[in-house]
Design a protein around this motif. Structure first.
Motif, PDB file in Angstrom:
ATOM      1  N   LEU A 111       8.901  50.409 -38.590  1.00  0.00           N
ATOM      2  CA  LEU A 111       9.367  50.472 -37.204  1.00  0.00           C
ATOM      3  C   LEU A 111       8.208  50.211 -36.237  1.00  0.00           C
ATOM      4  CD1 LEU A 111      11.896  50.817 -35.615  1.00  0.00           C
ATOM      5  CD2 LEU A 111      11.652  53.298 -35.771  1.00  0.00           C
ATOM      6  N   ILE A 112       7.025  50.684 -36.588  1.00  0.00           N
ATOM      7  CA  ILE A 112       5.836  50.380 -35.787  1.00  0.00           C
ATOM      8  C   ILE A 112       5.608  48.870 -35.749  1.00  0.00           C
ATOM      9  CG2 ILE A 112       3.305  50.562 -35.738  1.00  0.00           C
ATOM     10  CD1 ILE A 112       3.644  53.434 -36.797  1.00  0.00           C
ATOM     11  N   GLY A 113       5.705  48.236 -36.912  1.00  0.00           N
ATOM     12  CA  GLY A 113       5.508  46.787 -36.986  1.00  0.00           C
ATOM     13  C   GLY A 113       6.536  46.024 -36.171  1.00  0.00           C
ATOM     14  N   ARG A 114       7.819  46.390 -36.290  1.00  0.00           N
ATOM     15  CA  ARG A 114       8.871  45.728 -35.520  1.00  0.00           C
ATOM     16  C   ARG A 114       8.630  45.840 -34.023  1.00  0.00           C
ATOM     17  NH1 ARG A 114      14.489  47.780 -36.122  1.00  0.00           N
ATOM     18  NH2 ARG A 114      14.811  46.135 -34.570  1.00  0.00           N
ATOM     19  N   THR A 115       8.224  47.039 -33.597  1.00  0.00           N
ATOM     20  CA  THR A 115       8.005  47.271 -32.169  1.00  0.00           C
ATOM     21  C   THR A 115       6.826  46.459 -31.648  1.00  0.00           C
ATOM     22  OG1 THR A 115       8.878  49.520 -32.404  1.00  0.00           O
ATOM     23  CG2 THR A 115       7.570  49.047 -30.433  1.00  0.00           C
ATOM     24  N   ILE A 116       5.707  46.487 -32.372  1.00  0.00           N
ATOM     25  CA  ILE A 116       4.523  45.746 -31.929  1.00  0.00           C
ATOM     26  C   ILE A 116       4.813  44.244 -31.892  1.00  0.00           C
ATOM     27  CG2 ILE A 116       2.145  45.142 -32.524  1.00  0.00           C
ATOM     28  CD1 ILE A 116       1.792  47.988 -33.571  1.00  0.00           C
ATOM     29  N   LYS A 117       5.586  43.752 -32.854  1.00  0.00           N
ATOM     30  CA  LYS A 117       5.941  42.334 -32.848  1.00  0.00           C
ATOM     31  C   LYS A 117       6.769  41.983 -31.618  1.00  0.00           C
ATOM     32  CE  LYS A 117       7.978  38.665 -35.658  1.00  0.00           C
ATOM     33  NZ  LYS A 117       8.653  38.327 -36.923  1.00  0.00           N
ATOM     34  N   ARG A 118       7.750  42.839 -31.278  1.00  0.00           N
ATOM     35  CA  ARG A 118       8.558  42.596 -30.084  1.00  0.00           C
ATOM     36  C   ARG A 118       7.695  42.633 -28.813  1.00  0.00           C
ATOM     37  NH1 ARG A 118      13.936  43.782 -29.699  1.00  0.00           N
ATOM     38  NH2 ARG A 118      13.586  43.174 -27.506  1.00  0.00           N
ATOM     39  N   LEU A 119       6.754  43.553 -28.763  1.00  0.00           N
ATOM     40  CA  LEU A 119       5.860  43.640 -27.602  1.00  0.00           C
ATOM     41  C   LEU A 119       5.001  42.385 -27.481  1.00  0.00           C
ATOM     42  CD1 LEU A 119       4.758  47.370 -27.990  1.00  0.00           C
ATOM     43  CD2 LEU A 119       6.191  46.445 -26.160  1.00  0.00           C
ATOM     44  N   ARG A 120       4.522  41.878 -28.611  1.00  0.00           N
ATOM     45  CA  ARG A 120       3.716  40.650 -28.577  1.00  0.00           C
ATOM     46  C   ARG A 120       4.554  39.465 -28.121  1.00  0.00           C
ATOM     47  NH1 ARG A 120      -1.181  38.078 -31.010  1.00  0.00           N
ATOM     48  NH2 ARG A 120      -1.983  40.150 -30.621  1.00  0.00           N
ATOM     49  N   GLU A 121       5.773  39.377 -28.618  1.00  0.00           N
ATOM     50  CA  GLU A 121       6.667  38.301 -28.180  1.00  0.00           C
ATOM     51  C   GLU A 121       6.894  38.366 -26.676  1.00  0.00           C
ATOM     52  OE1 GLU A 121       9.368  37.782 -32.254  1.00  0.00           O
ATOM     53  OE2 GLU A 121       9.977  39.184 -30.668  1.00  0.00           O
ATOM     54  N   ALA A 122       7.048  39.583 -26.147  1.00  0.00           N
ATOM     55  CA  ALA A 122       7.247  39.751 -24.705  1.00  0.00           C
ATOM     56  C   ALA A 122       6.014  39.290 -23.928  1.00  0.00           C
ATOM     57  CB  ALA A 122       7.560  41.211 -24.396  1.00  0.00           C
ATOM     58  N   ASP A 123       4.814  39.618 -24.452  1.00  0.00           N
ATOM     59  CA  ASP A 123       3.582  39.176 -23.794  1.00  0.00           C
ATOM     60  C   ASP A 123       3.481  37.652 -23.768  1.00  0.00           C
ATOM     61  OD1 ASP A 123       2.674  41.673 -23.164  1.00  0.00           O
ATOM     62  OD2 ASP A 123       1.361  41.872 -24.907  1.00  0.00           O
ATOM     63  N   ILE A 124       3.752  37.042 -24.916  1.00  0.00           N
ATOM     64  CA  ILE A 124       3.625  35.584 -25.021  1.00  0.00           C
ATOM     65  C   ILE A 124       4.630  34.882 -24.110  1.00  0.00           C
ATOM     66  CG2 ILE A 124       3.921  33.624 -26.599  1.00  0.00           C
ATOM     67  CD1 ILE A 124       2.783  35.461 -28.816  1.00  0.00           C
ATOM     68  N   ASN A 125       5.834  35.450 -24.011  1.00  0.00           N
ATOM     69  CA  ASN A 125       6.886  34.836 -23.193  1.00  0.00           C
ATOM     70  C   ASN A 125       6.821  35.236 -21.724  1.00  0.00           C
ATOM     71  OD1 ASN A 125       8.005  33.536 -25.461  1.00  0.00           O
ATOM     72  ND2 ASN A 125       9.208  35.341 -25.996  1.00  0.00           N
ATOM     73  N   GLY A 126       5.830  36.045 -21.367  1.00  0.00           N
ATOM     74  CA  GLY A 126       5.645  36.413 -19.969  1.00  0.00           C
ATOM     75  C   GLY A 126       6.710  37.336 -19.413  1.00  0.00           C
ATOM     76  N   VAL A 127       7.260  38.223 -20.246  1.00  0.00           N
ATOM     77  CA  VAL A 127       8.285  39.164 -19.780  1.00  0.00           C
ATOM     78  C   VAL A 127       7.662  40.154 -18.802  1.00  0.00           C
ATOM     79  CG1 VAL A 127       9.876  40.988 -20.481  1.00  0.00           C
ATOM     80  CG2 VAL A 127       9.636  38.928 -21.887  1.00  0.00           C
ATOM     81  N   LYS A 128       8.248  40.280 -17.608  1.00  0.00           N
ATOM     82  CA  LYS A 128       7.694  41.149 -16.575  1.00  0.00           C
ATOM     83  C   LYS A 128       8.351  42.529 -16.554  1.00  0.00           C
ATOM     84  CE  LYS A 128       6.323  37.351 -13.523  1.00  0.00           C
ATOM     85  NZ  LYS A 128       6.478  36.740 -12.167  1.00  0.00           N
ATOM     86  N   HIS A 129       9.621  42.613 -16.850  1.00  0.00           N
ATOM     87  CA  HIS A 129      10.337  43.889 -16.765  1.00  0.00           C
ATOM     88  C   HIS A 129      10.634  44.395 -18.181  1.00  0.00           C
ATOM     89  CE1 HIS A 129      10.642  43.113 -12.511  1.00  0.00           C
ATOM     90  NE2 HIS A 129      11.227  41.943 -12.754  1.00  0.00           N
ATOM     91  N   LEU A 130       9.599  44.940 -18.804  1.00  0.00           N
ATOM     92  CA  LEU A 130       9.717  45.362 -20.196  1.00  0.00           C
ATOM     93  C   LEU A 130      10.737  46.487 -20.356  1.00  0.00           C
ATOM     94  CD1 LEU A 130       8.405  44.663 -22.932  1.00  0.00           C
ATOM     95  CD2 LEU A 130       6.784  46.519 -22.546  1.00  0.00           C
ATOM     96  N   HIS A 131      10.903  47.321 -19.332  1.00  0.00           N
ATOM     97  CA  HIS A 131      11.827  48.455 -19.445  1.00  0.00           C
ATOM     98  C   HIS A 131      13.286  48.009 -19.561  1.00  0.00           C
ATOM     99  CE1 HIS A 131      11.795  47.504 -15.161  1.00  0.00           C
ATOM    100  NE2 HIS A 131      12.985  48.090 -15.078  1.00  0.00           N
ATOM    101  N   LYS A 132      13.544  46.736 -19.259  1.00  0.00           N
ATOM    102  CA  LYS A 132      14.908  46.228 -19.382  1.00  0.00           C
ATOM    103  C   LYS A 132      15.202  45.686 -20.784  1.00  0.00           C
ATOM    104  CE  LYS A 132      15.434  45.004 -14.491  1.00  0.00           C
ATOM    105  NZ  LYS A 132      15.752  43.923 -13.537  1.00  0.00           N
ATOM    106  N   LYS A 133      14.173  45.600 -21.610  1.00  0.00           N
ATOM    107  CA  LYS A 133      14.348  45.105 -22.972  1.00  0.00           C
ATOM    108  C   LYS A 133      14.617  46.285 -23.914  1.00  0.00           C
ATOM    109  CE  LYS A 133      13.592  40.779 -22.053  1.00  0.00           C
ATOM    110  NZ  LYS A 133      14.646  39.762 -22.259  1.00  0.00           N
ATOM    111  N   LYS A 134      15.455  46.033 -24.922  1.00  0.00           N
ATOM    112  CA  LYS A 134      15.792  47.083 -25.879  1.00  0.00           C
ATOM    113  C   LYS A 134      15.552  46.603 -27.303  1.00  0.00           C
ATOM    114  CE  LYS A 134      19.129  49.507 -22.964  1.00  0.00           C
ATOM    115  NZ  LYS A 134      20.476  50.121 -22.897  1.00  0.00           N
TER     116      LYS A 134
END
Length: 438
Positions: A111-134
């Motif tokens: 679960l740690i790995g899945r979460t960190i991967k999603r966070l990295r994808e958000a960084d690369i894609n320039g996601v600004k409102h992370l709290h809206k992602k689930k």
């Protein structure tokens, strides 16, 4: 609904559930503290008793789906939190006030790995409102708490954390910092502004220097197969503290006129790796190095440079240093060298040493012979010394060696030195040098 039941469950298990101030539309964070165990065990009150503190998020659902959604920012907090973290899910039917089923999800390495991967994808894609992602958390029968009201929650959690929470915390921090990385995960792209700077880079990569200037530098990092730029500069200086030699060793060989091997030593190999083929022929270089010998080989130009560092400050085993000095003397005498790597001959050529003073090498050889004679007399096998140190104590070694051989009457100084050696024999360090320099 789920929060109230969770608090009751903790109370029934003797646990202290402190709700956080961060209210979430679909769940609630809790810090749960397990009280000290005074159940008849003998305690040492002088030592701190280790409480177990864990983080919980409570989720409630009335659907038959085997998954719940959690804000990515919530999971980010759980991942970065070194304390054990859990998600407890209560399933209700439409009319009940108590849950029919409960599931305990441990925030583990997957679960740690899945979460960190999603966070990295958000960084690369320039996601600004992370709290809206689930992120979707799945569960199955293996996660189910079989008897909600009677199950020992403390026992369940200890099944994941073990008895030593500090060990668990250290392991979680290690996982969070390392998961998703391959062995080679950092890439540096840059340009050199001139041939001289490219040459400086080549020299740094084989250990002849320790820095070079670059332009348009981009540093990127790959994690979970996703590359991300972490630094970018127009100009800079790259410092290389230490270069690792190749795993293979080279054999340096001096043959006589009849082709028979007179002397052979092992040398470290430094090569340029994957950039070798992209360099101009002048900069395609291999380096062979021992303690005092440096050979620079340019295979495309079929040239090599044989240098001796007779003023090296590096400490070497005296016996190995003597072997290298004898190798140099043989190379001066026979003026020919063979270099083999993995039993393949890559150099077989006449040679001259470009910077050696023959008289100095001969004197060093004589000193080493006397040092070795002295070390053998005292049965000392683990002595390291640089050439500079050897020259600084050479006269004392000669006196001691002659005295041992009975060629001169220096018994008074010999007794002093013998006493010093005896005094230092209890130390595992290089007591020989200290004693003989006293």
């Amino acid at each position: 609904m789920g929060q109230a039941y969770f608090e009751q469950l903790c109370s029934a298990n003797g646990l202290i559930a402190n709700s956080s101030s961060l209210n979430d539309a679909t769940g609630w964070d809790y810090t749960v503290e397990f009280p000290n165990d005074y159940s008849g065990k003998k305690l040492n009150h002088e030592k701190n008793f280790e409480n177990i503190i864990v983080k919980f998020q409570v989720k409630s659902t009335k659907t038959n789906k085997k998954s719940v959604s959690i804000k990515l920012t919530n999971m980010q907090r759980f991942v970065n939190e070194p304390l054990p973290s859990f998600i407890i899910i209560f399933k209700y039917n439409n009319s009940s006030i108590e849950p029919q089923r409960a599931y305990l999800i441990h925030v583990d390495d997957k679960l740690i790995g899945r979460t960190i991967k999603r966070l990295r994808e958000a960084d690369i894609n320039g996601v600004k409102h992370l709290h809206k992602k689930k992120i979707s958390i799945t569960f199955d029968e293996s996660d189910e708490i079989k008897n909600i009201s009677k199950e020992d929650l403390l026992k369940l959690i200890k099944g994941y954390t073990g008895e030593n929470v500090q060990t668990y915390i250290q392991n979680k921090i290690r996982i969070t910092n390392t998961i998703g990385y391959d062995k080679l995960n950092t890439k540096i792209q840059f340009r050199t502004s001139s041939f001289n700077e490219t040459e400086n880079m080549v020299h740094a990569l084989i250990g002849l220097s320790n820095s070079f200037r670059v332009n348009n530098t981009i540093v990127s990092e790959t994690r979970f197969g996703l590359e991300k730029t972490i630094n970018q500069t127009e100009t800079g200086l790259i410092n290389i503290d230490k270069i690792k030699a190749n795993d293979l060793k080279a054999a340096l060989i001096i043959p006589n006129k009849d082709g028979q091997y007179v002397s052979e030593i092992q040398a470290d190999i430094y090569s340029l790796g994957p950039i070798y083929n992209s360099l101009p022929d002048k900069l395609k270089i291999f380096r062979f190095q021992t303690g005092i010998i440096n050979i620079i080989y340019k295979p495309k130009l079929k040239t090599f440079n044989f240098k001796i560092d007779i003023k090296s400050g590096n400490k070497r085993c005296i016996f190995e240093l003597y072997e290298e000095v004898q190798f140099v003397l043989n190379s001066i005498e026979f003026k020919h060298i063979i270099i083999e790597v993995d039993a393949k001959r890559i150099i077989d050529s006449p040679t001259t040493i470009s910077n050696v003073e023959i008289g100095v090498i001969i004197n060093i050889s004589k000193l080493l012979k006397q040092v070795i004679k002295t070390l053998n007399y005292f049965n000392i096998r683990n002595c390291k010394m640089s050439i500079n140190e050897l020259e600084s104590i050479g006269h004392k070694m000669l006196i001691l060696s002659y005295s041992i051989s009975g060629k001169a009457d220096f018994s008074f100084e010999t007794r002093l030195l013998q006493s010093n050696v005896d005094n230092y024999k209890k130390s595992p360090l290089e007591y020989e040098l200290t004693a003989l320099s006293a």
